[in-house]
Design a protein around this motif. Structure first.
Motif, PDB file in Angstrom:
ATOM      1  N   MET A  69    -112.890 -16.350  55.842  1.00 40.47           N
ATOM      2  CA  MET A  69    -113.113 -17.058  54.610  1.00 40.47           C
ATOM      3  C   MET A  69    -112.323 -16.423  53.454  1.00 40.47           C
ATOM      4  N   THR A  70    -112.333 -15.080  53.400  1.00 37.40           N
ATOM      5  CA  THR A  70    -111.614 -14.363  52.356  1.00 37.40           C
ATOM      6  C   THR A  70    -110.123 -14.638  52.437  1.00 37.40           C
ATOM      7  N   SER A  71    -109.590 -14.764  53.639  1.00 40.62           N
ATOM      8  CA  SER A  71    -108.163 -15.043  53.787  1.00 40.62           C
ATOM      9  C   SER A  71    -107.814 -16.436  53.266  1.00 40.62           C
ATOM     10  N   TYR A  72    -108.728 -17.402  53.379  1.00 39.71           N
ATOM     11  CA  TYR A  72    -108.479 -18.740  52.837  1.00 39.71           C
ATOM     12  C   TYR A  72    -108.478 -18.721  51.312  1.00 39.71           C
ATOM     13  N   VAL A  73    -109.376 -17.970  50.751  1.00 39.83           N
ATOM     14  CA  VAL A  73    -109.431 -17.844  49.294  1.00 39.83           C
ATOM     15  C   VAL A  73    -108.169 -17.149  48.796  1.00 39.83           C
ATOM     16  N   THR A  74    -107.761 -16.103  49.466  1.00 38.85           N
ATOM     17  CA  THR A  74    -106.544 -15.378  49.084  1.00 38.85           C
ATOM     18  C   THR A  74    -105.329 -16.287  49.206  1.00 38.85           C
ATOM     19  N   LEU A  75    -105.278 -17.035  50.304  1.00 44.64           N
ATOM     20  CA  LEU A  75    -104.169 -17.971  50.507  1.00 44.64           C
ATOM     21  C   LEU A  75    -104.162 -19.051  49.433  1.00 44.64           C
ATOM     22  N   ALA A  76    -105.338 -19.561  49.080  1.00 45.53           N
ATOM     23  CA  ALA A  76    -105.442 -20.594  48.042  1.00 45.53           C
ATOM     24  C   ALA A  76    -104.999 -20.048  46.689  1.00 45.53           C
ATOM     25  N   VAL A  77    -105.402 -18.816  46.370  1.00 43.34           N
ATOM     26  CA  VAL A  77    -104.999 -18.200  45.098  1.00 43.34           C
ATOM     27  C   VAL A  77    -103.491 -17.985  45.070  1.00 43.34           C
ATOM     28  N   LEU A  78    -102.926 -17.507  46.158  1.00 46.51           N
ATOM     29  CA  LEU A  78    -101.476 -17.308  46.228  1.00 46.51           C
ATOM     30  C   LEU A  78    -100.726 -18.626  46.117  1.00 46.51           C
ATOM     31  N   LEU A  79    -101.231 -19.652  46.777  1.00 44.47           N
ATOM     32  CA  LEU A  79    -100.604 -20.969  46.700  1.00 44.47           C
ATOM     33  C   LEU A  79    -100.669 -21.528  45.285  1.00 44.47           C
ATOM     34  N   LEU A  80    -101.825 -21.360  44.645  1.00 43.69           N
ATOM     35  CA  LEU A  80    -101.973 -21.804  43.260  1.00 43.69           C
ATOM     36  C   LEU A  80    -101.016 -21.049  42.338  1.00 43.69           C
ATOM     37  N   ALA A  81    -100.903 -19.736  42.540  1.00 44.34           N
ATOM     38  CA  ALA A  81     -99.977 -18.929  41.729  1.00 44.34           C
ATOM     39  C   ALA A  81     -98.538 -19.376  41.951  1.00 44.34           C
ATOM     40  N   LEU A  82     -98.194 -19.700  43.182  1.00 43.15           N
ATOM     41  CA  LEU A  82     -96.839 -20.162  43.485  1.00 43.15           C
ATOM     42  C   LEU A  82     -96.558 -21.500  42.806  1.00 43.15           C
ATOM     43  N   VAL A  83     -97.504 -22.428  42.898  1.00 43.39           N
ATOM     44  CA  VAL A  83     -97.331 -23.746  42.273  1.00 43.39           C
ATOM     45  C   VAL A  83     -97.212 -23.593  40.759  1.00 43.39           C
ATOM     46  N   LEU A  84     -98.069 -22.770  40.161  1.00 38.60           N
ATOM     47  CA  LEU A  84     -98.002 -22.520  38.721  1.00 38.60           C
ATOM     48  C   LEU A  84     -96.659 -21.907  38.343  1.00 38.60           C
ATOM     49  N   SER A  85     -96.198 -20.939  39.107  1.00 29.63           N
ATOM     50  CA  SER A  85     -94.916 -20.280  38.822  1.00 29.63           C
ATOM     51  C   SER A  85     -93.754 -21.259  38.899  1.00 29.63           C
ATOM     52  N   VAL A  86     -93.758 -22.104  39.906  1.00 21.85           N
ATOM     53  CA  VAL A  86     -92.694 -23.103  40.039  1.00 21.85           C
ATOM     54  C   VAL A  86     -92.743 -24.077  38.861  1.00 21.85           C
ATOM     55  N   GLY A  87     -93.940 -24.477  38.463  1.00 24.09           N
ATOM     56  CA  GLY A  87     -94.077 -25.379  37.316  1.00 24.09           C
ATOM     57  C   GLY A  87     -93.551 -24.759  36.031  1.00 24.09           C
ATOM     58  N   VAL A  88     -93.909 -23.508  35.793  1.00 26.86           N
ATOM     59  CA  VAL A  88     -93.435 -22.812  34.592  1.00 26.86           C
ATOM     60  C   VAL A  88     -91.918 -22.661  34.639  1.00 26.86           C
ATOM     61  N   TYR A  89     -91.395 -22.247  35.767  1.00 26.21           N
ATOM     62  CA  TYR A  89     -89.952 -22.073  35.926  1.00 26.21           C
ATOM     63  C   TYR A  89     -89.218 -23.386  35.625  1.00 26.21           C
ATOM     64  N   ASN A  90     -89.698 -24.472  36.203  1.00 26.74           N
ATOM     65  CA  ASN A  90     -89.057 -25.774  35.984  1.00 26.74           C
ATOM     66  C   ASN A  90     -89.165 -26.216  34.531  1.00 26.74           C
ATOM     67  N   ARG A  91     -90.278 -25.931  33.878  1.00 28.43           N
ATOM     68  CA  ARG A  91     -90.442 -26.291  32.463  1.00 28.43           C
ATOM     69  C   ARG A  91     -89.492 -25.462  31.593  1.00 28.43           C
ATOM     70  N   LEU A  92     -89.326 -24.194  31.925  1.00 33.68           N
ATOM     71  CA  LEU A  92     -88.367 -23.362  31.186  1.00 33.68           C
ATOM     72  C   LEU A  92     -86.952 -23.914  31.326  1.00 33.68           C
ATOM     73  N   ILE A  93     -86.603 -24.353  32.521  1.00 31.56           N
ATOM     74  CA  ILE A  93     -85.274 -24.953  32.740  1.00 31.56           C
ATOM     75  C   ILE A  93     -85.134 -26.212  31.880  1.00 31.56           C
ATOM     76  N   THR A  94     -86.166 -27.050  31.878  1.00 32.84           N
ATOM     77  CA  THR A  94     -86.134 -28.293  31.092  1.00 32.84           C
ATOM     78  C   THR A  94     -85.943 -27.989  29.608  1.00 32.84           C
ATOM     79  N   LEU A  95     -86.714 -27.051  29.085  1.00 36.26           N
ATOM     80  CA  LEU A  95     -86.626 -26.722  27.658  1.00 36.26           C
ATOM     81  C   LEU A  95     -85.289 -26.075  27.307  1.00 36.26           C
TER      82      LEU A  95
END
Length: 196
Positions: A1-27
């Motif tokens: 169960m802990t590994s799923y939570v860790t994986l979900a947090v890492l996936l969320l961090a990755l998605v957030l990072s990609v979103g921020v990176y793409n927004r910085l490129i746009t701006l």
């Protein structure tokens, strides 16, 4: 169960990072595009100035120094514009453009003061038309500069916000702070006065 939570947090961090990176490129691309609009208007103005100088030269035989200073300031500003248009994110190039623009505006103000002493020059239709086009272009430059500075401010603000600053810090060479285009003096911020 802990590994799923860790994986979900890492996936969320990755998605957030990609979103921020793409927004910085746009701006970043928005402020580059905003500078391209300044570039167009400055080029238009730089193209008008030689015509104005050539037309005035016949009337202003004793004012060759004023006309020479305008030509030199125009050439210097055009060189600075070309450097800045190659890298609008280069703060040094943007500052150099601001200084060159200040010098050009001062030269144009000197020219306007000299034109006041030549009634036949003020009455010349070519000069009047060129001065009107130059004044109109000055307004366009002002609007384009404001749009650029707004885009720079929005980019810099987004870049500095948390967690965006972390992503921008990871890619320092890609997301450097941008510099607004400023003029040195309050007098230089006003469009050259055109009167007939």
């Amino acid at each position: 169960m802990t590994s799923y939570v860790t994986l979900a947090v890492l996936l969320l961090a990755l998605v957030l990072s990609v979103g921020v990176y793409n927004r910085l490129i746009t701006l970043r691309n928005r402020f580059r595009n905003a500078f391209a609009q300044i570039d167009v208007q400055l080029q238009r103005r730089y193209d008008l100035i030689p015509n104005l100088v050539d037309t005035a030269r016949a009337y202003m035989e004793h004012e060759a120094g004023t006309l020479t200073r305008i030509t030199e300031a125009r050439n210097s500003a055009d060189s600075a514009r070309q450097r800045a248009s190659r890298a609008p994110e280069d703060g040094v190039a943007i500052d150099a453009l601001g200084q060159a623009e200040t010098a050009l505006r001062r030269s144009l103000m000197d020219f306007n003061a000299v034109v006041e002493n030549y009634p036949e020059l003020r009455a010349n239709e070519s000069i009047r038309q060129l001065m009107e086009e130059l004044s109109s272009t000055e307004n366009r430059v002002g609007f384009a500069r404001q749009a650029f500075n707004d885009a720079v401010m929005f980019y810099n603000t987004y870049r500095e916000q948390f967690p965006n600053s972390i992503i921008a810090g990871l890619f320092k060479s890609r997301f450097t702070p941008a510099e607004p285009l400023t003029l040195d003096t309050p007098e230089a911020r006003r469009a050259p006065r055109v009167s007939f």
